[in-house]
Design an enzyme around this catalytic site. Structure first.
Site, PDB file in Angstrom:
ATOM      1  N   GLY A   1     -53.762  -7.349  31.710  1.00 46.96           N
ATOM      2  CA  GLY A   1     -52.438  -7.728  32.181  1.00 46.96           C
ATOM      3  C   GLY A   1     -51.752  -6.632  32.969  1.00 46.96           C
TER       4      GLY A   1
ATOM      5  N   SER B   1     -43.687   4.129  25.423  1.00 44.56           N
ATOM      6  CA  SER B   1     -44.470   3.986  24.201  1.00 44.56           C
ATOM      7  C   SER B   1     -45.635   4.977  24.126  1.00 44.56           C
ATOM      8  CB  SER B   1     -44.953   2.539  24.090  1.00 44.56           C
ATOM      9  OG  SER B   1     -45.560   2.266  22.866  1.00 44.56           O
TER      10      SER B   1
END
Length: 546
Positions: free
Chosen positions: A513, A69
């Protein structure tokens, strides 16, 4: 039935050709993502998992996408797309992690057998997988390792080739619904372009074409997607794709793209010299795999950074929820519409939306927003980073398709037709920069707005995001959709005391995360207050995290 004998030997032999590095990887919202040099064995193993997932679904097609991405070019990743075009079912995430980290070929087969038993998988069911990859130099070789894993189970493999991530999501759902009464679309890339272009031209019929739009493609696969779309749109839309150096070493996401624009809050590098960049005109940026989009414009010469104005995911969500809500009201449909945000949504956008539609706040991560949006008949969700879409439930689509427009006013009948076209225009499987771009252009055209009018709907509160390195991020635990801290004890009370000092103040902290850090977000009415609040909250995180 279990994996044994010749099949087990085949898996072990093929696994030996893709040796596991001394690194532990975890499957999360973005799938597996790390340095490309560490991913060969993981991609081989995700091929094995993809085959098992398809078998567990009775042979339905699942997707595998090799991409990182918005990450730098040296990174890469792989993630699975489930049979309805959505992200992988959560219960399979720890399965992926366990299989990716099996130390030996024997352990790998043992982990695979655990899945077969746990999920009651019939290994005789033929598996079907479609895969694709982005433009990174490492992507095709990693895809080949994945195909080697798929081959161990004699999978029916479809090579999607070079695609955006949203295109792969589209293909998976289209393949699995092609024989249903209402297929999602033709299961080809041309079918994808035709569906979006057809809906766009239907909505724009009788309206002037929007002004030409500069699209920063982040030197990624969005370049290819835009060319395919323009071939179907012909003269209905003029786009100026820039940052289109696909395959140029080091160019991907470098000084450009949606993440750069959002995080730096400025134009892509070199845009001040682009001949088609003019004050007052809309511009946008994709990210590397074209599942995020960021809009922006200038209020004066590009050479002055102070003239930059950003229209991020919050602005897109507000525009979509406002317009679609008005159409639902005009159509007099018995469906509800709501919007889903995260704690990172600007407080001004939340205040604006709360006056128009119900709001749900979820933890960070698209999978959380997507599931929450499914609870509305029409659910709008966007992260501030520009990743999001709109979901039309079966109830909403049925209400639209079964509406008797012959008994309606012309205004209501027109609203029904427009809602039907928006449901076609919007890629409902996942956030899609190309689809979202068209949606925004249509809504602006329908409202007679340019970027200034869109931006004027509300004024963002000044805000700041800070990363704080800590020894152990796991000691920071949150609740209330990550807006409040439960541990370390006493930290939230100190944050509350800080926030109370500033008008429209808000601050929260949450453990990353993906990195060993804690993220601090702060906002307030005045920029100087934001700077103070962010700095003081950062100091608290360091104090409690020591």
């Amino acid at each position: 039935m279990s994996i044994a004998g010749t099949l087990a030997q085949t898996i072990e032999q093929r696994s030996a050709a893709h040796p596991k590095p001394d690194a532990r990887l975890t499957y999360g919202t973005a799938g597996f993502r790390t340095k490309a040099s560490l991913l060969e064995s993981t991609c081989f193993r995700i091929g094995l998992i993809g085959a098992l997932r398809s078998k567990s679904l009775g042979g339905k097609t699942v997707g595998l996408m090799v991409t990182a991405s918005h990450n730098p070019e040296e990174d890469n990743g792989v993630k699975m797309v489930d049979a309805r075009g959505e992200m992988l079912e959560a219960s399979w995430e720890p399965i992926c992690t366990a299989i990716a980290n099996a130390a030996t070929g024997e352990e790998l087969v043992a982990e695979l057998n655990k899945v077969v038993e746990q999920k009651s998988i019939d290994l005789s069911v033929p598996a079907s997988v479609v895969y694709a990859y982005d433009t990174r130099p490492s992507s095709k070789p990693l895809a080949e390792a994945m195909v080697d894993g798929l081959g161990a189970f004699d999978t029916n493999v479809t090579d999607g080739g070079l695609l955006t991530t949203p295109q792969l999501h589209y293909l998976v759902l289209a393949l699995n619904t092609q024989h249903e009464a209402q297929p999602y679309g033709s299961p080809t890339t041309e079918g994808y372009y035709a569906k979006l272009a057809g809906a766009y031209m239907s909505l724009m019929k009788g309206r002037p074409a929007p002004p030409p739009l500069i699209v920063d493609c982040a030197n990624g696969v969005g370049t290819v997607s835009l060319k395919g779309l323009l071939a179907h749109l012909r003269d209905a839309l003029v786009l100026y794709p820039v940052r289109t150096a696909v395959g140029q070493t080091g160019a991907l996401n470098n000084g450009c793209g949606a993440d750069f624009v959002k995080s730096k809050q400025r134009l892509p590098e070199g845009f001040e010299h682009e001949p088609n960049v003019h004050p007052g005109e809309l511009l946008c940026s994709f990210d590397g795999d074209a599942d995020r989009i960021m809009f922006y414009y200038l209020v004066g010469p590009a050479t002055d950074p102070a003239n930059f104005r950003m229209l991020d995911g919050d602005k897109i969500a507000s525009l979509a929820a406002d317009h679609l809500g008005e159409l639902v009201h005009a159509a007099n449909l018995d469906v509800n519409i709501g919007c889903v945000q995260t704690a990172y949504a600007n407080g001004a956008s939340t205040t604006y939306l709360e006056q128009r539609v119900p709001i749900t706040c979820t933890p960070t991560g698209v999978k959380h927003l997507h599931h929450a949006a499914e609870k509305y008949d029409i659910g709008v969700y966007f992260e501030a980073n520009g990743h999001g879409t709109v979901l039309f439930s079966e109830k909403a689509q049925r209400a639209i398709s079964e509406a008797d427009t012959s008994k309606m006013s012309p205004e209501s009948a027109a609203a029904i037709a427009q809602l039907a076209a928006f449901a076609e225009l919007i890629n409902q499987t996942v956030g899609d920069a190309v689809s979202d771009m068209l949606m925004v252009l249509v809504i602006l055209a329908m409202r007679g707005w340019g970027p200034r009018e869109w931006d004027a709907t509300y004024t963002d509160l000044p805000n700041k995001l800070v990363k704080v390195a800590v020894a152990d991020r796991t000691q920071f635990r949150t609740t209330d959709a990550e807006r409040r801290v439960t541990h370390p004890e006493g930290l939230q009370e100190r944050i509350d005391a800080l926030v109370a000092k500033y008008p429209s103040g808000r601050a929260f902290v949450r453990p990353s995360g993906t990195e060993d850090c804690v993220r601090v977000y702060a906002e307030a009415e005045k920029p100087e207050d934001v700077a103070e609040l962010a700095s003081a909250t950062e100091a608290l995180v360091k104090e409690f995290g020591a």
